[in-house]
Design a protein around this motif. Structure first.
Motif, PDB file in Angstrom:
ATOM      1  N   MET A   1       0.841  -1.175   0.000  1.00 44.06           N
ATOM      2  CA  MET A   1       0.000   0.000   0.000  1.00 44.06           C
ATOM      3  C   MET A   1       0.890   1.244   0.000  1.00 44.06           C
ATOM      4  O   MET A   1       1.945   1.279   0.618  1.00 44.06           O
ATOM      5  CB  MET A   1      -0.906   0.012   1.235  1.00 44.06           C
ATOM      6  N   TYR A   2       0.404   2.269  -0.683  1.00 46.16           N
ATOM      7  CA  TYR A   2       1.156   3.512  -0.817  1.00 46.16           C
ATOM      8  C   TYR A   2       0.406   4.643  -0.144  1.00 46.16           C
ATOM      9  O   TYR A   2      -0.816   4.621  -0.048  1.00 46.16           O
ATOM     10  CB  TYR A   2       1.383   3.824  -2.303  1.00 46.16           C
ATOM     11  N   LEU A   3       1.160   5.642   0.302  1.00 42.72           N
ATOM     12  CA  LEU A   3       0.582   6.764   1.039  1.00 42.72           C
ATOM     13  C   LEU A   3       1.073   8.099   0.496  1.00 42.72           C
ATOM     14  O   LEU A   3       2.222   8.211   0.048  1.00 42.72           O
ATOM     15  CB  LEU A   3       0.992   6.702   2.516  1.00 42.72           C
ATOM     16  N   SER A   4       0.201   9.097   0.585  1.00 39.06           N
ATOM     17  CA  SER A   4       0.590  10.505   0.491  1.00 39.06           C
ATOM     18  C   SER A   4       0.472  11.046   1.906  1.00 39.06           C
ATOM     19  O   SER A   4      -0.557  10.861   2.554  1.00 39.06           O
ATOM     20  CB  SER A   4      -0.359  11.284  -0.414  1.00 39.06           C
ATOM     21  N   VAL A   5       1.519  11.684   2.371  1.00 39.19           N
ATOM     22  CA  VAL A   5       1.535  12.210   3.736  1.00 39.19           C
ATOM     23  C   VAL A   5       1.648  13.726   3.658  1.00 39.19           C
ATOM     24  O   VAL A   5       2.524  14.252   2.973  1.00 39.19           O
ATOM     25  CB  VAL A   5       2.717  11.613   4.539  1.00 39.19           C
ATOM     26  N   PHE A   6       0.751  14.417   4.364  1.00 42.27           N
ATOM     27  CA  PHE A   6       0.775  15.871   4.434  1.00 42.27           C
ATOM     28  C   PHE A   6       1.484  16.299   5.716  1.00 42.27           C
ATOM     29  O   PHE A   6       1.256  15.726   6.778  1.00 42.27           O
ATOM     30  CB  PHE A   6      -0.637  16.445   4.477  1.00 42.27           C
ATOM     31  N   CYS A   7       2.323  17.319   5.584  1.00 45.07           N
ATOM     32  CA  CYS A   7       3.012  17.874   6.750  1.00 45.07           C
ATOM     33  C   CYS A   7       3.272  19.352   6.482  1.00 45.07           C
ATOM     34  O   CYS A   7       3.915  19.688   5.485  1.00 45.07           O
ATOM     35  CB  CYS A   7       4.329  17.137   6.976  1.00 45.07           C
ATOM     36  N   THR A   8       2.775  20.220   7.355  1.00 47.04           N
ATOM     37  CA  THR A   8       3.054  21.643   7.212  1.00 47.04           C
ATOM     38  C   THR A   8       4.321  22.002   7.996  1.00 47.04           C
ATOM     39  O   THR A   8       4.620  21.403   9.019  1.00 47.04           O
ATOM     40  CB  THR A   8       1.873  22.502   7.709  1.00 47.04           C
ATOM     41  N   VAL A   9       5.039  22.989   7.456  1.00 44.43           N
ATOM     42  CA  VAL A   9       6.279  23.462   8.085  1.00 44.43           C
ATOM     43  C   VAL A   9       6.296  24.986   8.043  1.00 44.43           C
ATOM     44  O   VAL A   9       5.636  25.599   7.208  1.00 44.43           O
ATOM     45  CB  VAL A   9       7.532  22.883   7.387  1.00 44.43           C
ATOM     46  N   PRO A  10       7.085  25.620   8.929  1.00 42.54           N
ATOM     47  CA  PRO A  10       7.033  27.073   9.039  1.00 42.54           C
ATOM     48  C   PRO A  10       7.794  27.843   7.963  1.00 42.54           C
ATOM     49  O   PRO A  10       7.489  29.013   7.720  1.00 42.54           O
ATOM     50  CB  PRO A  10       7.646  27.341  10.416  1.00 42.54           C
ATOM     51  N   ILE A  83      -0.364  13.788   8.445  1.00 43.77           N
ATOM     52  CA  ILE A  83      -1.606  13.115   8.090  1.00 43.77           C
ATOM     53  C   ILE A  83      -1.361  12.275   6.847  1.00 43.77           C
ATOM     54  O   ILE A  83      -0.917  12.799   5.819  1.00 43.77           O
ATOM     55  CB  ILE A  83      -2.730  14.132   7.821  1.00 43.77           C
ATOM     56  N   ALA A  84      -1.660  10.985   6.938  1.00 47.69           N
ATOM     57  CA  ALA A  84      -1.444  10.075   5.814  1.00 47.69           C
ATOM     58  C   ALA A  84      -2.765   9.721   5.145  1.00 47.69           C
ATOM     59  O   ALA A  84      -3.769   9.491   5.819  1.00 47.69           O
ATOM     60  CB  ALA A  84      -0.749   8.801   6.298  1.00 47.69           C
ATOM     61  N   HIS A  85      -2.726   9.684   3.823  1.00 46.06           N
ATOM     62  CA  HIS A  85      -3.877   9.279   3.012  1.00 46.06           C
ATOM     63  C   HIS A  85      -3.448   8.103   2.138  1.00 46.06           C
ATOM     64  O   HIS A  85      -2.372   8.149   1.531  1.00 46.06           O
ATOM     65  CB  HIS A  85      -4.331  10.425   2.104  1.00 46.06           C
TER      66      HIS A  85
END
Length: 103
Positions: A1-10, A83-85
């Motif tokens: 299974m593959y994921l797109s992971v969102f991460c915000t940075v400053p 957050i992973a999708h």
């Protein structure tokens, strides 16, 4: 299974440091740095608004725990957004490349 992971940075420097590390260590196949976002959120009882960048990280499910731990080590926020999708479908060639890049 593959994921797109969102991460915000400053900032750009943090974005590049995290992206380079994740790809170099084989935790991510690719990280897109998306500038120019504004985040509005509640933190410690106050509504905050800040400029950020969004990291869009492509990886395999099997690498997720290590990826999350590494982001937490590198990230300046006390509680970083991670957050992973699931990637439900995609080009077989691209998904194979993700697998090869994150072994």
């Amino acid at each position: 299974m593959y994921l797109s992971v969102f991460c915000t940075v400053p900032d750009q420097k943090t974005a590049q440091r995290i992206a380079q590390t994740l790809v170099h260590e084989g935790l991510a196949a690719c990280v897109n740095l998306l500038p120019g976002i504004t985040s509005v959120y509640r933190w410690e009882g106050e509504v905050q608004e800040n400029s950020e960048l969004l990291l869009l990280i492509k990886t395999q499910q099997a690498r997720y725990n290590a990826l999350e731990a590494r982001i937490k080590e590198l990230h300046p926020y006390q509680v970083p957004e991670i957050i992973a999708h699931k990637i439900e479908a995609g080009s077989k060639d691209y998904l194979d490349w993700i697998a090869e890049s994150t072994r």
